[in-house]
Write an enzyme that holds these catalytic residues in place. Structure first.
Site, PDB file in Angstrom:
ATOM      1  N   CYS A  91       1.798 -10.351   3.921  1.00 22.44           N
ATOM      2  CA  CYS A  91       3.028  -9.750   4.441  1.00 22.44           C
ATOM      3  C   CYS A  91       2.947  -9.577   5.950  1.00 22.44           C
ATOM      4  O   CYS A  91       3.673 -10.217   6.704  1.00 22.44           O
ATOM      5  CB  CYS A  91       3.242  -8.383   3.799  1.00 22.44           C
ATOM      6  N   LYS A 140      13.424  -5.017   7.022  1.00 22.13           N
ATOM      7  CA  LYS A 140      12.135  -5.288   6.376  1.00 22.13           C
ATOM      8  C   LYS A 140      11.164  -5.985   7.331  1.00 22.13           C
ATOM      9  O   LYS A 140       9.993  -5.619   7.444  1.00 22.13           O
ATOM     10  CB  LYS A 140      12.372  -6.147   5.136  1.00 22.13           C
TER      11      LYS A 140
END
Ligand code: SAJ
Length: 414
Positions: free
Chosen positions: A267, A213
């Site tokens: 993010c 991720k």
């Protein structure tokens, strides 16, 4: 696995909770914010995400989704809490720790615990430790289980990877990466995700899933940094960056991304630091990419000030505050930071057009006038395009004639 407790009802937890309810699970959402809980129980949401309002309303009306400030026993616990960083870009795991400790009293043998929050490598192991500290009676993977009896608890990391603006589509259609703390946890989590994901569900271990991720967002950050650095080089050399990229991208193996005013959101501007914090000496490119992207707002400001200095008491119109196109999301928005910096210059009269919000954030109160895009452009000496919202793409180009333009997204100067 019928009862699910989703911890954290934000951009990931809320869509996931309503999707799972729509698939027939009984879902209980928990959040520390009473306003979010109250809104959900009334079938309402406080964030902007296409189709989410409709899905939440119908999930609540069906009786399969509710929320409270309290935790409840469940078959599956999904942790979808924020993982920001502290000063010095040090990862802040306080919310994950608190969520782990809070669910611990409700966990039973056989339960599945899933960490969805984007996390530094090793965090899923910490979740196990935090639960074990509260519940030595449970058999937790990776821990010394001594005399603990009963079926084990299953723990896995399944990082969210949905794009804001397409969350409900991507929750179902994206492939998922699942890393369990042991094989049994991986298998249990894979079976659960296969019940509602159409994409492929790929199995690995927890540490790999964590790094997968982080790598996705670091990859994107590095590529955007390349585009942003190129835009600064082009400015120095007097070359149109948009034309340069369009022509370079005609090569079959080149695909340069788009420069902008900087990288925003919660993010891409955050996650690469989690890699840097684990491997500070080795993650040189990843760190530099972050620094390049973080330096871009100042470059934009310099060019606005340069253009504004040609006018006495210049009127500057900034188009957009959001962190990216067609959203009201202002978190970590470079556009917002640029407008805040301009608002501190007393010589500038500042107008802002942002079709996705109705009231200005507090930092801009009394300093800036929020107005419609046409009106802002008409009154401006300098037009600063910060966000590529559809509404800005549709602007009649004749209205820009004679204006000084700083176009950070290549809409008006391509
Ligand atoms: N941006 C550019 N140029 C580009 C592309 C993006 O300047 O060519 C800027 C955007 O304007 C924005 C920022 O980058 O400020 C990030 O936007 P984004 O649309 O690339 O990504 P996010 O932050 O909305 O979502 C990302 C996604 N990650 C990847 O595409 C690898 C999403 O799939 C993740 O789930 C999400 O981060 C997350 O939650 O981690």
């Amino acid at each position: 696995m019928q009862n699910i407790c989703v911890v954290g009802l934000g951009y990931i937890g809320l869509p996931s909770a309503s999707l799972l309810a729509s698939k027939g699970y009984q879902v209980h959402g928990v959040d520390v914010n009473a306003a979010v809980v109250e809104a959900l129980n009334n079938g309402n949401i406080l964030i902007h995400e296409p189709s989410l309002d409709v899905m939440v309303k119908s999930a609540v009306a069906s009786g399969r989704l509710n929320a409270s400030l309290e935790f409840v026993p469940s078959d599956v616990f999904i942790l979808a809490v924020p993982t920001p960083f502290n000063a010095g870009h040090v990862p802040n795991l306080d919310y994950v720790r608190s969520a782990s400790k809070s669910i611990a009293p409700f966990v039973q043998p056989g339960n599945l615990i899933i960490l969805e929050s984007t996390s530094p490598v090793g965090t899923t192991e910490k979740v196990c430790r935090w639960i074990k500290e509260e519940r030595p009676d449970l058999r937790i993977p990776g821990e010394d289980n001594g005399d603990a009896r009963g079926e084990q608890v299953y723990v896995a990391h399944c990082p969210e990877r949905v794009l804001p603006g397409r969350i409900l589509i991507e929750l179902v259609s994206n492939d998922r990466v699942i890393g369990g703390m042991d094989d049994a946890s991986t298998q249990k989590a894979v079976a659960f995700y296969k019940s509602f994901v159409h994409g492929e569900v790929c199995a690995t271990n927890a540490r790999t899933a964590e790094l997968v991720k982080l790598s996705e967002n670091a990859f994107r950050d590095v590529n955007i940094a390349f585009a942003n650095e190129l835009s600064m080089i082009c400015a120095e050399l007097g070359i149109n960056v948009w034309e340069t990229i369009t022509l370079a991208n005609r090569h079959p193996r080149v695909n340069i991304l788009q420069p902008g005013p900087g990288v925003g959101g919660h993010c891409i501007a955050v996650d690469p630091w989690f890699i840097v914090s684990s491997s500070p000496d080795t993650a040189r490119l990843i760190r530099t990419a972050r620094e390049v992207n973080d330096s871009k707002p100042q470059t934009v400001l310099d060019s606005v000030f340069a253009k504004a200095s040609r006018f006495t008491r210049p009127v500057v119109a900034c188009l957009g505050l959001a962190f990216k196109a067609n959203t009201d999301d202002l978190r970590e928005s470079p556009a917002l930071h640029i407008v805040e910096a301009l608002a501190d210059d007393k010589d500038i009269q500042l107008l802002v057009a942002e079709p996705y919000i109705h009231k200005l954030p507090e930092t801009l109160h009394g300093k800036v006038e929020l107005c419609a895009v046409d009106q802002a452009i008409e009154r401006a000496d300098v037009v600063v395009l910060l966000v590529d919202h559809n509404e800005f793409k549709e602007v009649d180009r004749n209205k820009l004639l004679g204006k000084a333009i700083v176009d950070t997204r290549g809409i008006y100067t391509k």
